[in-house]
Design an enzyme around this catalytic site. Structure first.
Site, short mmCIF file in Angstrom:
data_model
loop_
_atom_site.label_atom_id
_atom_site.label_comp_id
_atom_site.label_asym_id
_atom_site.label_seq_id
_atom_site.Cartn_x
_atom_site.Cartn_y
_atom_site.Cartn_z
N GLU A 103 0.81 -1.25 0.02
CA GLU A 103 0.15 0.16 0.05
C GLU A 103 0.84 1.32 -0.02
O GLU A 103 0.58 2.33 -0.71
CB GLU A 103 -0.90 -0.06 1.28
N CYS A 136 -1.98 -2.77 7.31
CA CYS A 136 -1.68 -2.55 8.48
C CYS A 136 -1.53 -1.06 9.04
O CYS A 136 -1.73 -0.52 8.38
CB CYS A 136 0.06 -2.97 8.50
N CYS A 184 0.38 1.66 7.10
CA CYS A 184 -0.28 2.08 5.90
C CYS A 184 -1.73 2.73 6.21
O CYS A 184 -1.88 3.92 5.33
CB CYS A 184 -0.56 0.89 4.95
#
Ligand code: THU
Length: 136
Positions: A56, A86, A89
């Site tokens: 990402e 996560c 991100c």
């Protein structure tokens, strides 16, 4: 209008480029910018494990470095089941797009979950907290 199938297809394509010899957990992402461009990313791991970069963030940093600052959706393709981005991100994406639509899917694009980034990162710290600039 978001072509969700297309965005997922691009995330699955990006996933094929993942460099993940340590985790064997390939991830692909496709980030749709407001101007229609799509920036893809895959995870890039490192022998010094902590330097690993998620799919990402690769997509987001590629986009910003190409002049895209506004985004409407991201598709993320993981392994057996759809996985959520996560925490790191979430924070990095929130900087630019609190209202981002996050589409999560598995490594085959079958299962799908859709959620707004602001729901994944409630009460986020953002540029507005610095009193300097608003995001989005
Ligand atoms: N990973 C991502 O690319 N995105 C996420 O949101 C979660 C984790 C990667 C990092 C690492 O290469 C592998 O997945 C296992 O954690």
């Amino acid at each position: 209008m978001i072509d969700e199938d297309k965005l997922i297809a691009l995330a699955l394509e990006a996933r094929k480029q993942a460099y993940c010899p340590y985790s064997n957990f390939p991830v692909g992402a496709a980030l749709l910018a407001a101007d229609g461009r799509v920036f893809s990313g895959c995870n890039v791991e490192n022998a010094s494990y902590g330097l690993t970069m998620c799919a990402e963030r690769v997509a987001l940093f590629k986009a910003v470095s190409e002049g895209a600052w506004k985004f409407s959706a991201i598709a993320i393709a993981c392994g057996e089941g759809a996985c959520a981005p996560c925490g790191a991100c979430r924070q990095v994406l929130y900087e630019f797009a609190p209202d981002l639509l996050v589409i999560m899917t598995d490594g085959e694009g079958k299962s799908r979950k859709r959620v707004k980034l602001s729901e994944l990162l409630p009460q986020a710290f953002s540029p507005t907290d610095l009193g300097e600039k608003g995001s989005g």
